[in-house]
Structures are given as structure tokens and as C-alpha cells.
Write an enzyme that holds these catalytic residues in place. Structure first.
Site, short mmCIF file in Angstrom:
data_model
loop_
_atom_site.label_atom_id
_atom_site.label_comp_id
_atom_site.label_asym_id
_atom_site.label_seq_id
_atom_site.Cartn_x
_atom_site.Cartn_y
_atom_site.Cartn_z
N ASP A 100 64.66 32.15 141.21
CA ASP A 100 65.79 31.34 140.78
C ASP A 100 66.78 32.26 140.07
OD1 ASP A 100 67.15 28.85 139.93
OD2 ASP A 100 65.18 27.96 140.27
N ASP A 202 71.21 28.57 140.99
CA ASP A 202 71.31 27.36 140.18
C ASP A 202 72.77 26.89 140.09
OD1 ASP A 202 69.83 25.54 138.31
OD2 ASP A 202 71.29 26.32 136.88
N GLU A 270 72.13 25.75 145.08
CA GLU A 270 72.06 24.34 144.65
C GLU A 270 73.48 23.80 144.62
OE1 GLU A 270 70.37 21.55 141.05
OE2 GLU A 270 71.34 23.44 140.58
N HIS A 331 62.52 19.31 141.26
CA HIS A 331 62.17 19.12 139.85
C HIS A 331 63.23 18.33 139.08
CE1 HIS A 331 64.90 22.46 140.07
NE2 HIS A 331 65.08 22.40 138.76
N ASP A 332 64.28 17.87 139.77
CA ASP A 332 65.34 17.11 139.09
C ASP A 332 65.39 15.66 139.53
OD1 ASP A 332 66.25 19.36 137.69
OD2 ASP A 332 67.56 19.98 139.33
C1 NOJ Z 1 69.95 22.70 137.91
C2 NOJ Z 1 68.48 22.78 137.71
O1 NOJ Z 1 67.84 22.40 138.91
C3 NOJ Z 1 68.14 21.90 136.55
O2 NOJ Z 1 66.76 21.75 136.38
C4 NOJ Z 1 68.79 22.47 135.31
O3 NOJ Z 1 68.59 21.58 134.23
C5 NOJ Z 1 70.29 22.67 135.50
N1 NOJ Z 1 70.60 23.25 136.77
C6 NOJ Z 1 70.85 23.58 134.46
O4 NOJ Z 1 70.45 24.90 134.73
#
Ligand code: NOJ
Length: 523
Positions: A100, A202, A270, A331-332
Site C-alpha cells: 500500500d 491510497d 483506490e 477493509h472499508d
Molecule cells: C482509504 C483507506 O482504504 C482507508 O482505510 C483509510 O482510512 C483512508 N484511505 C485514509 O488513508
């Protein structure tokens, strides 16, 4: 020999390192834990690449997405030697390792930020975005944090606000400063030199902002809500705090760096953008990100029509020569087993692994681990603590390996695990699933093996086929995939041999789908 680069034919498996395997007994997963489970990934499952969420030195305000040193391993996760060993072992099994990369913000405990905040005339002051308060003392503009509240935090010592799009402990880097670009790309090269095969970027489209920091206008009419409640954040049109066209120059630079390495290095960004043209712009002229993650299946209605529309739109939006990607969980977002319902998990697996493009499988989804309810007052996730209902702890519970203490995630000696296990871990775990021919894990294994052996699934074009309501059917080369999104039998207009059914029996038929069944037919 396939003429496709490795990343086009791979399947990515996402590991949230805190939650995969704990070897020390502190209840938190670590890098040696991942190494100890590589045979599961390479042989039992047979995925091609692993993406590991951040393991760098961090105060863990956002569980590692607040990086305090981009070229380190946090002691919680192990050492640099542990990382090198993991990388070697991944490569020894013929897999790839994706790490990442978090360019938008560093931790407020990163030495760069400590210097930057130390005085207004520090040479690193401009490495972050600092602005004076408005005359009434309020923040410089109306930007809102993605986790809610103002995107600015006031610093008493120097009397200015700094920009922080996530928590106040994540300070946005100022990528318009060439020194920042140089330092960040040098830190990225550190990992590429070590041999990592790719990066997941990210919040890739957040990095460049409007240079004038103009206010965002309010959304007109009903705000379009995401799968998670973003509260205040969704009230604004994010015209100025992300998505600036200058992002494209940045990703061309990143791509040039990646392309300077042999063998080929890969990037996936992302990019949560609802506008398909803007989303697709991150492919550039195939000289920016190799892939923007496509999250559309996460928020589409889980129906044959809803999902097929997203797939068709994505296929149409991707530029010539571009390659698709699909994600069902991460994970989000809430676990798919809870979002789509347990009975639909088999066709979700078949969908993910038979569409054209790169699938990313989130750890534990191969078992159908459900979302774990964590009451708001017990949330550890900063988003959940700031905005009840938005918490992400429930999809980050420990991996369920077996029926022993802590599901085999932590050694017996551990008092507890950092998050509680999902409720049904004693029955839903790798050991039990391997013994059950009807298990979801065994279906994933069959699908992954089939995909590895099928050039059609790896690379053939996608074409939707006419099918009755409730069924999404498509052709991939000589294969037909038909998925039943309903609990009723659906008669199909297809003939041919069923190569694989989500029902592990001999009853599957190309002309009929049973409830919730998916089939792959050699047509
Ligand atoms: C995206 C990530 O997937 C998430 O988990 C994170 O909280 C935010 N970016 C901030 O880095």
C-alpha cells in the site's frame, strides 16, 4: 505462453495485516504471520498476488493509513528482515507482492510534519498545506473531512490551520512542492528496489487539490450516498478538494518510475469516483495507473439487472487496451456475506472470478465471514468513532483458521484479539470448510483452479447474453457464465456441458439454474 503481463491474469488477495495471523500473542496480526500462511494462499487457494494494507511505522490513528515513516516496518508488525523474508517466500511460491502506498497524507508524527509544524519559516513548512484562519478564526474554507468535521486542524503554536482530509492525525502532503514529489517517489523507489511487485495507491484521486483552495458547492437535491454513511461529507460536491486534473501528471510520473523497473511493476489506485469518464481518466493513455479499482459492484443493487448494468458500463468506459478490475469487499465496507446474503455468496464468488479483468478478493470473504456488529461505544476505527454507523471494525475481524482458541488467529497464550472474532467462527473457518465439499471455501478453490486453467476466463472478451429476468449471463470466449440472483428456478436458453456449478453435485444443467445457482458452461 500468455502475451499478457502478469498483473492482467492474476487474482489479488487483500490482507489486512492486523487481522490475518498473529504470531506473538499480542492479539494483532504481523508479517511473520502472513509468511506462515503463504501455503494457504499459494496452494490451498491459488491466488496470484497479495496486497497488504499498510505495515509501516505508525501511531495507528487510522490503523496504519497514518504513516510516520514510509521506509520502515512498524515493530508491531515485525522487522525489515521479516518483510524481506515475506517477499522472498512470496516469490518462491510464484506469487507477487503488492504494498500500500499512501501519498495523500502522512501521520502528524512523521518527522517531515514535526518539522513543518515547528515554525512558519521551517524549510518543510510548505511540505503540507498551511493557511491562516479567516478573520473570525474559522478554517480557511468549507472543506469537510472524509470522516466528518472540518478538514482543517488549528495549530496553536504557529497560529495556522493545516489541511487534514481524514483524521487530524493525517496531514495532507503538499504535492505541488517539488521537494515533496521527490521525497515521496524516493521512498517509493526504496520498496521497488527491494523487489515489491506493485503498489495499491491510497485515495489516489485526492492527492492534488485546487491550488486556490476554493469552497466546495453544496450538492443540489438529494446527495448520492455511498455504501457507508459519510454524513456531512456527502452534502458537498467535491469539486475542489480532490480530483484535480494535475493528478494525471503525478500518475504519469509514478508510472514512469514503475516502468523503469524490470520485471514489470504494477499499480492499482483506490478511485472512488461515481462519474465513469472521470474514473476512466486514471488509465490516462495507458500511461497512468495500470488499473483504477472499480468499486461499482459494492454499491450497485444486488440484482441481475443492477450488477449487469455496472459491468456493461465499466466495460464501455474503459479505454481501448485498458483492463477492467472488480472488487466485492475490502477493509472499508461491510462484509459481502452480510450485504448480499449468505445464499448469494456462491454466485458472488463466481461473478468475481469469471468477469474480464483483475478480481480482488478480501481476506475471509472466501469463507463468507459476516460483518461483526461492534457497538458504537466500542468502535476502534476513527471513522466509526467520529460518525456512529460508519465504523469499519466489523469487516476487519480476525481471520478464522480453525476451531481452536482465537480461531487459530492468535496463539492460545493470547489473552484476547484486537477485535472480537465474528460470531460463527467455531464453525466457519478454514479447517472446517476444507472438510466440507459444499463449503464456500471449496467453491472458491474450484473457481480459482478453473480460472488458472482457462485462457478464456483470464483474457477473453466479455459479452452479455440475453437471459430471463433474475439471471445475469455472459460469454467469455467459448464459455458461458449464468448466475441466478433469485431463489427460484430459471429456465435458460443455453446448451452445452456444465464445466462448473456452484452446487457441487452432478445435477447441474446448462438449460436450468436452481435457486442461487451459478454455472460455467462450455458452449
Ligand atoms: C482509504 C483507506 O482504504 C482507508 O482505510 C483509510 O482510512 C483512508 N484511505 C485514509 O488513508
Amino acid at each position: 505462453m500468455s502475451t499478457h503481463p502478469w498483473w492482467q491474469t492474476t487474482v489479488i488477495y487483500q490482507i489486512y495485516p492486523r487481522s490475518f495471523q498473529d504470531t506473538t500473542g499480542n492479539g494483532v496480526g504481523d508479517l511473520p504471520g502472513i509468511t506462515s500462511r503463504l501455503d494457504y494462499l499459494a496452494d490451498t487457494l491459488g491466488v496470484g498476488a497479495i496486497w497488504i494494507s499498510p505495515f509501516y511505522k505508525s501511531p495507528m490513528a487510522d490503523f496504519g493509513y497514518d504513516v510516520a515513516d514510509y521506509t520502515s516496518v512498524d515493530p508491531l508488525f515485525g522487522t525489515m528482515n521479516d518483510f524481506d523474508e515475506l517477499l522472498d517466500e512470496v516469490h518462491a511460491r510464484g506469487m507477487k507482492l503488492i504494498i500500500d502506498w499512501v501519498p495523500n497524507h502522512s501521520s502528524d508524527e512523521h518527522p517531515w510534519f514535526l518539522e513543518s509544524r515547528s515554525s512558519r519559516d521551517n524549510p518543510k513548512r510548505d511540505w503540507y498545506t498551511w493557511r491562516d484562519p479567516k478573520p473570525d478564526g474559522s478554517p480557511p474554507n468549507n472543506w469537510v473531512s472524509a470522516f466528518t468535521g472540518p478538514a482543517w486542524n488549528f495549530d496553536e503554536t504557529t497560529g495556522q490551520y493545516y489541511l487534514c482530509t481524514f483524521t487530524t492525525k493525517q496531514a495532507d502532503l503538499n504535492w505541488r512542492n517539488p521537494e515533496v514529489q521527490e521525497a515521496m517517489l524516493a521512498d517509493l523507489a526504496f520498496w521497488l528496489d527491494r523487489g515489491v511487485d506493485g503498489i495499491r495507491v491510497d485515495v489516489a484521486h485526492f492527492v492534488m487539490k485546487d491550488p486556490e483552495l476554493r469552497d466546495n458547492p453544496l450538492v443540489e437535491g438529494e446527495p448520492v450516498l455511498n455504501t457507508k454513511d459519510h454524513g456531512e461529507y456527502d452534502l458537498y460536491q467535491h469539486l475542489h478538494d480532490k480530483g484535480h486534473p494535475h493528478n494525471h501528471g503525478l500518475y504519469r510520473d509514478v508510472r514512469a518510475l514503475l516502468d523503469s523497473y524490470q520485471p514489470e511493476r504494477f499499480s492499482v489506485g483506490e478511485i472512488y469516483i461515481a462519474d465513469w469518464n472521470e474514473w476512466a481518466s486514471y488509465y490516462g493513455d495507458l500511461d497512468e495507473l495500470h488499473l483504477p479499482f472499480n468499486f461499482s459492484l459494492l454499491w450497485a443493487p444486488w440484482t441481475a439487472q443492477g450488477i449487469s448494468e455496472e459491468v456493461n458500463t465499466a466495460e464501455a468506459a474503459i479505454p481501448p487496451g485498458g483492463w477492467p478490475s472488480y472488487v466485492l469487499g475490502n477493509h472499508d465496507n461491510n462484509r459481502i456475506a452480510t450485504r448480499f446474503g449468505e445464499e448469494q455468496m456462491p454466485i458472488a464468488a463466481m461473478l468475481l472470478l469469471t468477469l474480464r479483468g483483475v478480481p480482488t478478493l478480501y481476506y475471509g470473504d472466501e469463507l463468507g465471514i459476516p460483518e461483526r456488529f461492534i457497538p458504537p461505544e466500542q468502535q476502534l476505527d476513527p471513522h466509526g468513532r467520529l460518525l456512529p454507523g460508519a465504523g469499519r471494525d466489523g469487516c476487519r475481524t480476525p481471520m478464522q483458521w480453525d476451531s481452536s482458541a482465537h480461531a487459530g488467529f492468535s496463539p492460545d497464550t493470547a489473552e484476547t484479539t484486537w477485535l472480537p472474532l465474528a460470531d460463527d467462527w467455531a464453525e466457519r473457518n478454514v479447517a472446517q470448510h476444507l472438510d466440507d465439499p459444499h463449503s464456500l471455501l471449496n467453491l472458491y478453490r474450484r473457481l480459482l483452479a478453473y480460472r488458472r486453467s482457462s485462457a478464456d476466463l483470464q483474457t477473453a472478451d466479455y459479452e452479455q447474453l440475453a437471459a430471463p429476468d433474475g439471471c445475469f449471463a455472459y460469454r467469455r470466449g467459448k464459455l458461458i457464465v449464468a448466475l441466478n440472483f433469485t431463489d427460484e428456478v430459471i429456465e435458460l436458453p443455453f446448451t452445452g456441458e456444465v464445466e462448473l456449478s456452484t452446487y457441487p453435485d452432478a445435477e447441474a444443467h446448462a438449460g436450468r439454474l436452481r435457486a442461487h445457482e451459478g454455472i460455467i458452461v462450455a458452449g
